[in-house]
Design a protein around this motif. Structure first.
Motif, PDB file in Angstrom:
ATOM      1  N   TYR A   1      -8.255  -0.835  -5.975  1.00  0.00           N
ATOM      2  CA  TYR A   1      -7.205  -0.216  -5.161  1.00  0.00           C
ATOM      3  C   TYR A   1      -7.897   0.740  -4.198  1.00  0.00           C
ATOM      4  CZ  TYR A   1      -3.251   2.970  -4.259  1.00  0.00           C
ATOM      5  OH  TYR A   1      -2.282   3.745  -3.677  1.00  0.00           O
ATOM      6  N   ILE A   2      -7.795   0.489  -2.904  1.00  0.00           N
ATOM      7  CA  ILE A   2      -8.614   1.234  -1.939  1.00  0.00           C
ATOM      8  C   ILE A   2      -7.769   2.139  -1.059  1.00  0.00           C
ATOM      9  CG2 ILE A   2     -10.336   1.051  -0.118  1.00  0.00           C
ATOM     10  CD1 ILE A   2     -11.163  -1.616  -1.234  1.00  0.00           C
ATOM     11  N   LEU A   3      -8.039   3.434  -1.186  1.00  0.00           N
ATOM     12  CA  LEU A   3      -7.339   4.435  -0.378  1.00  0.00           C
ATOM     13  C   LEU A   3      -7.928   4.504   1.023  1.00  0.00           C
ATOM     14  CD1 LEU A   3      -7.203   7.175  -3.138  1.00  0.00           C
ATOM     15  CD2 LEU A   3      -5.205   6.089  -2.080  1.00  0.00           C
ATOM     16  N   PRO A   4      -7.146   4.962   1.992  1.00  0.00           N
ATOM     17  CA  PRO A   4      -7.659   5.112   3.365  1.00  0.00           C
ATOM     18  C   PRO A   4      -8.742   6.186   3.437  1.00  0.00           C
ATOM     19  CG  PRO A   4      -5.252   5.363   3.289  1.00  0.00           C
ATOM     20  CD  PRO A   4      -5.751   5.387   1.879  1.00  0.00           C
TER      21      PRO A   4
ATOM     22  N   ASN B   1      -1.424   2.266   1.641  1.00  0.00           N
ATOM     23  CA  ASN B   1      -0.988   3.011   2.819  1.00  0.00           C
ATOM     24  C   ASN B   1      -0.262   4.234   2.293  1.00  0.00           C
ATOM     25  OD1 ASN B   1      -0.092   4.041   5.176  1.00  0.00           O
ATOM     26  ND2 ASN B   1       1.044   2.226   5.841  1.00  0.00           N
ATOM     27  N   ASN B   2      -1.048   5.277   2.058  1.00  0.00           N
ATOM     28  CA  ASN B   2      -0.533   6.453   1.362  1.00  0.00           C
ATOM     29  C   ASN B   2      -0.687   7.688   2.236  1.00  0.00           C
ATOM     30  OD1 ASN B   2      -0.145   8.646  -0.329  1.00  0.00           O
ATOM     31  ND2 ASN B   2      -0.896   7.566  -2.132  1.00  0.00           N
TER      32      ASN B   2
ATOM     33  N   LEU C   1      -1.177   4.156   7.965  1.00  0.00           N
ATOM     34  CA  LEU C   1      -1.854   3.031   8.616  1.00  0.00           C
ATOM     35  C   LEU C   1      -0.872   2.331   9.539  1.00  0.00           C
ATOM     36  CD1 LEU C   1      -3.710   1.324   5.627  1.00  0.00           C
ATOM     37  CD2 LEU C   1      -4.590   3.008   7.233  1.00  0.00           C
ATOM     38  N   PRO C   2      -1.304   1.945  10.721  1.00  0.00           N
ATOM     39  CA  PRO C   2      -0.399   1.185  11.583  1.00  0.00           C
ATOM     40  C   PRO C   2      -0.152  -0.205  10.985  1.00  0.00           C
ATOM     41  CG  PRO C   2      -2.449   1.764  12.745  1.00  0.00           C
ATOM     42  CD  PRO C   2      -2.600   2.229  11.347  1.00  0.00           C
TER      43      PRO C   2
ATOM     44  N   ILE D   1      -1.453  -5.964   9.012  1.00  0.00           N
ATOM     45  CA  ILE D   1      -1.272  -7.414   9.216  1.00  0.00           C
ATOM     46  C   ILE D   1      -2.622  -8.089   9.478  1.00  0.00           C
ATOM     47  CG2 ILE D   1      -0.287  -9.153  10.772  1.00  0.00           C
ATOM     48  CD1 ILE D   1       2.118  -7.213  11.142  1.00  0.00           C
ATOM     49  N   THR D   2      -3.414  -7.471  10.348  1.00  0.00           N
ATOM     50  CA  THR D   2      -4.740  -8.024  10.647  1.00  0.00           C
ATOM     51  C   THR D   2      -5.567  -8.204   9.385  1.00  0.00           C
ATOM     52  OG1 THR D   2      -4.738  -6.985  12.819  1.00  0.00           O
ATOM     53  CG2 THR D   2      -6.902  -7.564  11.902  1.00  0.00           C
TER      54      THR D   2
END
Lengths: 309, 309, 309, 309
Positions: free
Chosen positions: B106-109, B141-142, B150-151, B156-157
């Motif tokens: 699980y990867i945070l920004p 996206n936290n 995050l946009p 999506i990309t």
């Protein structure tokens, strides 16, 4: 008509003519459109109703028109009372609304300044205004407009002191706070939410209903969600809720009240003109709004215009 | 075990002994307690898991213990990866987690600074980290932790570029945004919410599940809500949701992770000690927490301890 | 060297090589550049020093290098201590810094979580860390990084309890708060500001000095402002202050630490590479930065490179 | 009288009698008190002037009284124009102010809603209002009141289009932004700051003056700071600035406009009553305010009342 007779309320738009004057004929038609969809109405609300752009005399006339038009068909709540201005002037407006026969006055917190007023000032303000009228009162705890939240103990004090304080409307994204309100004052007063996206959780925690702006475009959609919830029909409630989220997404894009009036135009209805400083959407933005509504299945034609589910 | 096999995930606490060292025996017992309640687990999460207070070596050991203990019984997600630190170090941690056999990382920004990073920096960061592992990835996206959102186009990309990006977790109070995520990427990836109070609307708009901290105290409550929603049983879902709101209100009072460990103690379980700078609650606050849980019917005795509905 | 021997401090950048490894030679050269400009240095600071991207071992090596390079020439303060992480680990880092002979350790508040810690947790944290070292301590009240502000009574308690708490650094835009700090603790400890744009008012209310990032590009500019203020030369102070505002405007455009390293490159110096997640500026943005610095008269050529007034 | 003839302006309080009616005699006396201290005046300002609590008719009467009382002695600026309300009504108020002979009208940005208006709406609004009057106009960029900041390009466009836009007032804590304003429009228009605590840096970057509320209590203090700055007397400027910070600290404690009227009472002057929802301070708070002012040396007796340095 008792406000408890409707679970869903619309913050009605206020139609203006091309010169920015109140368009009473359009207002009457729009109020009937709302009422036919099964909602009660708040008139002169700050955002959707452009209440901030109305003079006191205009507000009183709108209350009068709404009572004439809807009396007995849907509860009429006088919004646009409070927030800015001297307490004395707000009191006069509340009295005037009550004299015109509205079913309730909806009183916003004081906000004379970006710095929140002191707790004793807030309580004194609400006591003066509640005591000024005999008709039912709806207290607003609206941090979005006021910039601060009313402390729950103050709300409890007021609810216990004034039996005609018949409803408390909470605008807060946290459903556990709504649940706390229901537990604290739900036996004495109606607890309403102003966050329509939280309608599922509002029903779950025992709120009495919801105030929204989306009903201006599709009046029967939110009542249909509430009915499904009352009937225990989760599938229907969820299907309609997804429709509501689609509608909300489109309306949110260009901001309230612009989007509401433009969305009505897009689906072939007439909500009248905006009043400056609001300006109509430029052509390409209106086209985007119209396309988005059509693609989402709102107002595609006379047959399904306004159909909710 | 596929992460899709659970709809509800718990951000597990991390038990420490009286000296502030990891207490593996208590950790194993707690993970079994969670798994028995029907939830998957995130270990080393920033808040509930005191992830910020763990060294990289401790995190790797916890991932290892969780995999050993739960393998096949519940999906294990490696949290506590990202946010602070150099990308190279975060990459090493993600690789280490994957090597220890977790079911997802699980990867945070990135948040090296209160000023948000630039969009190209965010994308580059996520590409490096996602490419570093073969196991499933959950993108966070936290905005609560990162200080920015995050946009959606970036999300999506990434979803389109990496099939092993198996879930996106959104922490945002706005359900129409969650609905937009489901529409935009829901066919390719799981969309989860980190706002458990919005579980009703999350289910309605088609989210795949929810991550919460409340499961640490009553593991089977949130799964029971989700099951009722899946079964179309609105009455049961709402009754259990009211229980959840009661639990959330009590837990929120003294803040996460203090309340979780203290609440476990209050209901007669052992979640171990906190690590400093966190301190245990003073006696009168603990007594208030215990009384509130008992009055709300949580953990009153051995018979109903942990029972949810 | 006593920290009081300098009024202006720079949050030094940390130069990396092309692989993201610490570039000690560039670091030494940069520290000499700073020292020659008349400033003391903070190394490993969160923003400008990319402190959040450094491991504990790297920080200790940087403290060591800075002490070797500057000992006796400029005070060396160990930054990057606190904020994230377990108190035990922060304590070990502070001890390690003291053992390497720094002139002071600079301790940030605890921030294990976006939710602020409780007051007793903050006080306990600071007591543990201050008691862990014998060298001078600088306490940071930095709401920008911590997300909350330390209460003044807590600061007073700590200043009175620990004579080696030799300075308090306040990062707050409100100069009347800085004035309150000077009145409350200014007789026992140095009061510094971290808001260089407020240097004029900081001097007026009796602060002892200022910490800034701009000195990385033009080391002698802020000391020249302070000297003019000390000399009562308002005209010179204002002229230099206008230069500082021009420099700050340019540096702020692309954010810290990107702008600092890129600005050094633009004026012909070498501050080394950034470490990811930070990325160098795209070509057209670097060109804009370079042009802006040149037009403002910074680093136009060898003759005036770094000249301040 | 040209607004450029004063560098310091006071946001005058509006005295009311015990019934909440405008007290013209006290207003006249207070305006003379201000003028004698060397400041120009803004009347009906939102905060200090309780402008939000005044009707349009009251505002016009106050403009009239101020012009009668001060004509030629101090510039009179009509504040309380803009922010809330329909543009048409704001336009009528601005025309009315101009007809009453004020030296300038001060126009706040539109804020009909907590959601900021769109850029084309803001520009259209300002064009209508500026074109409605012949007298000098002061444009307000006040994010504190409006909730958003005007883009600098819009300000430049307006300044270039309308020569009678004689001043721009910026309320922003960032002095580098003030410096940018001076560079961008300072040759065509006066640039003023509404942040009195930043007066030293405002003078340094070339601003033309400052608007403040503190002058209501000690009218000659801020002009004395400005004079010292103009004379290059740093020592006097700093001594007086420290006095100002002491005054600001005391006044800020109970909020504006309460503190101003209560502070006048504390030093033996009469600023009249507040209008509800504002309430006078409870006894012990007034005693604290009085003691704080006395200890700081403000208004200790007839001899030094109002003396600034």
């Amino acid at each position: 008509m008792r406000i408890a007779e409707r679970a869903v309320y619309a913050m009605s738009i206020t139609p203006f003519d091309a010169h920015g004057e109140l368009d009473e004929a359009l207002l009457r038609a729009h109020l009937r459109f709302l009422s036919a969809g099964g909602v009660g109405v708040f008139v002169c609300s700050q955002g959707s109703g452009e209440g901030d752009l109305l003079t006191g005399a205009e507000k009183l006339r709108i209350y009068e028109v709404a009572v004439e038009e809807l009396h007995g068909a849907a509860p009429v709540c006088a919004a646009g009372i409070g927030l800015a201005g001297a307490t004395a002037g707000i009191e006069a407006l509340a009295r005037g609304a009550a004299e015109r026969g509205v079913d309730a006055v909806y009183i916003l917190p004081p906000r004379p300044n970006p710095v929140p007023p002191r707790p004793q000032e807030v309580e004194r303000y609400y006591r003066r205004l509640i005591e000024a009228v005999d008709c039912p009162v709806i207290l607003a705890n609206n941090a979005f407009l006021a910039g601060y939240t009313l402390p729950l103990p103050t709300v409890i004090t007021l609810v216990e002191a004034y039996p005609h304080l018949e409803a408390v409307l909470l605008v807060d994204a946290n459903p556990s706070l709504l649940a706390q309100y229901v537990r604290a004052v739900g036996e004495r007063t109606l607890v309403l939410t102003g966050v329509v996206s939280g309608i599922l959780q509002a029903h779950a925690v025992g709120a009495a209903g919801v105030l929204c702006m989306e009903a201006n475009v599709v009046p029967d959609l939110v009542p249909a969600i509430w009915s499904a919830l009352e009937a225990g029909d989760l599938t229907a409630a969820e299907r309609r809720y997804r429709r509501l989220m689609e509608l909300s997404t489109v309306i949110a894009r260009y901001g309230n009240p612009r989007s509401l009036k433009e969305a009505l135009r897009a689906i072939g209805r007439d909500g009248g003109h905006l009043r400056e400083p609001y300006l109509p959407l430029p052509g390409e933005e209106f086209a985007d709004l119209e396309r988005s509504l059509r693609e989402a299945g709102f107002g595609g034609g006379p047959d399904d215009r306004g159909r909710s589910a």
